[in-house]
Scaffold this active site. Structure first.
Site, short mmCIF file in Angstrom:
data_model
loop_
_atom_site.label_atom_id
_atom_site.label_comp_id
_atom_site.label_asym_id
_atom_site.label_seq_id
_atom_site.Cartn_x
_atom_site.Cartn_y
_atom_site.Cartn_z
N GLY A 51 0.82 -1.21 0.00
CA GLY A 51 0.00 0.00 0.00
C GLY A 51 0.85 1.25 0.00
O GLY A 51 0.48 2.27 0.60
N HIS A 52 1.97 1.22 -0.71
CA HIS A 52 2.94 2.32 -0.63
C HIS A 52 2.50 3.58 -1.36
O HIS A 52 3.18 4.61 -1.26
CB HIS A 52 4.30 1.86 -1.16
CG HIS A 52 4.36 1.68 -2.66
ND1 HIS A 52 3.59 0.75 -3.34
CD2 HIS A 52 5.10 2.32 -3.60
CE1 HIS A 52 3.87 0.83 -4.63
NE2 HIS A 52 4.78 1.77 -4.81
N VAL A 66 -1.32 6.21 4.14
CA VAL A 66 -0.49 5.63 5.19
C VAL A 66 0.82 5.10 4.64
O VAL A 66 1.91 5.44 5.12
CB VAL A 66 -1.26 4.50 5.91
CG1 VAL A 66 -0.37 3.76 6.89
CG2 VAL A 66 -2.48 5.07 6.62
N TYR A 110 -15.64 -3.42 8.78
CA TYR A 110 -14.23 -3.01 8.70
C TYR A 110 -13.53 -3.27 10.02
O TYR A 110 -12.40 -3.79 10.06
CB TYR A 110 -14.15 -1.54 8.32
CG TYR A 110 -12.74 -0.98 8.24
CD1 TYR A 110 -11.91 -1.30 7.17
CD2 TYR A 110 -12.24 -0.15 9.24
CE1 TYR A 110 -10.62 -0.79 7.09
CE2 TYR A 110 -10.96 0.36 9.18
CZ TYR A 110 -10.15 0.03 8.11
OH TYR A 110 -8.86 0.53 8.04
N LYS A 160 -10.22 -5.69 10.95
CA LYS A 160 -8.99 -5.20 11.57
C LYS A 160 -8.71 -5.90 12.90
O LYS A 160 -7.54 -6.14 13.24
CB LYS A 160 -9.06 -3.68 11.75
CG LYS A 160 -8.94 -2.90 10.45
CD LYS A 160 -7.62 -3.22 9.77
CE LYS A 160 -7.44 -2.52 8.44
NZ LYS A 160 -6.15 -2.85 7.80
#
Length: 357
Positions: free
Chosen positions: A11-12, A16, A137, A141
């Site tokens: 997720g670069h 985040v 969600y 998590k």
């Protein structure tokens, strides 16, 4: 970690992940690897295994996730739980199979109960019901942090789970429907200012740069007004969801990234719990400021920053979400990290980035 260790940031390109990538670079780490969604679909277990086989990363930062605000969480409930569970299982599972030295998993403070005592300590997890709108969600998590915790306890791995508060910063998502409160409010305020000024050219330029499925940039002025009104954007007045009363904590994304790299460099799983406890649980770490502001006060701060001079009206028929979500960051402070960017400075930095990006 050594500067030439291979570090995979999943997720670069996101809010985040990109912040963590820049933070690692600023500290001299030179062997960073990342893949776009087109290059590597993290929902594809076969592709993820092939990637780990080929790259053999030493460290992993799992910042990839399917995220969104209240509207998106309510509308796409299946997507939020299914996709996040799948991403986590694939990346954490392959990290274990490939003997990754340390993994950092990023969750969210929405894991805590709707009526959790404030500020929320790590041990509030699973003590009361979750907020309904983001329950899928949150459950995903929670499963991710428990997966990390369970691998550590059974196999002696070194996986750290962190739960950042509401984040904002460079590369934020400003989508009119699927973004979080800060960027959504800022963009709507910006569009409301342009509308009040009658600057339709700038309006269309903004919509072309950040397209909305509901508002094509080539519609007539009359139709454009109608479509903007759907999002509460009208000449001289902006309508925002809820009452404005909920309190929220906000953390500049680059502060969050600094905390994550600090933890990767200095903290191991054994440092996240009391060894005297009979049952090891709640080993995750809150990341936040320990400070809060109301949505109404945030709206005034954003209005001042953006320069919108119209009226702000809250629509109480729309959901507020959890009324208060303040993290207890005493565990993080005890480990040696504190935030640096305060909210007023961060809002200005975010709007400057929005205008320049």
């Amino acid at each position: 970690m050594k500067c030439n260790d291979k570090i995979y940031v999943a997720g670069h390109h996101g809010l985040v992940g990109s912040a963590i990538w820049r933070s690692l670079q600023s500290r001299g780490y030179t062997n960073l690897i990342g893949r776009t969604h087109v290059e590597l679909d993290l929902l594809d277990g076969v592709a993820v295994r092939r990637f780990f086989d080929e790259e053999q990363p030493d460290y992993v930062v799992l910042a990839a996730a399917h995220v969104g605000g209240i509207l998106a969480n309510s509308r796409y409930r299946a997507d939020f739980i299914y996709e996040n569970l799948q991403i986590q299982q694939n990346v954490i599972g392959e990290s274990f199979r490939h003997d990754v030295k340390k993994l950092l998993f990023l969750g969210s403070t929405c894991i805590y109960p709707k009526e959790a005592p404030q500020p929320m300590k790590e041990n509030a997890l699973l003590t009361l019901p979750l907020e309904y709108t983001n329950e899928p969600y949150a459950i995903a998590k929670i499963a991710g942090l428990k997966l990390c915790e369970s691998f550590n306890l059974q196999y002696g791995t070194n996986y750290i789970a962190v739960m950042p508060t509401n984040l904002y910063g460079p590369r934020d998502n400003f989508h009119l429907e699927n973004s979080h409160v800060m960027p959504a409010m800022m963009r709507k305020m910006h569009l409301a200012r342009l509308l009040s000024e009658g600057n339709f050219d700038a309006l269309r330029a903004d919509l072309k740069k950040r397209p909305s499925e509901q508002i094509p940039s080539d519609v007539s002025d009359t139709e454009l007004l109608q479509k903007l009104a759907f999002y509460g954007i009208t000449p001289g007045r902006l309508y925002l969801w809820g009452t404005g009363k909920p309190l929220r904590e906000f953390l500049w994304s680059e502060d969050m990234a600094d905390a994550c790299v600090f933890l990767m460099e200095n903290v191991d799983f054994k440092d996240t719990y009391d060894p005297a406890e009979h049952e090891v649980r709640n080993c995750h770490i809150n990341i936040g400021t320990g400070l809060e502001t109301s949505i109404a006060d945030l709206a005034e701060l954003v209005r001042k920053t953006v320069g919108f001079e119209g009226e702000i009206q809250f629509d109480a028929s729309k959901p507020d979400g959890t009324m208060r979500k303040l993290t207890d960051v005493s565990k993080l402070h005890a480990l040696g990290w504190h935030h640096k960017i305060e909210l007023d400075e961060g809002v200005k930095k975010l709007y400057d980035w929005y205008l320049q990006s």
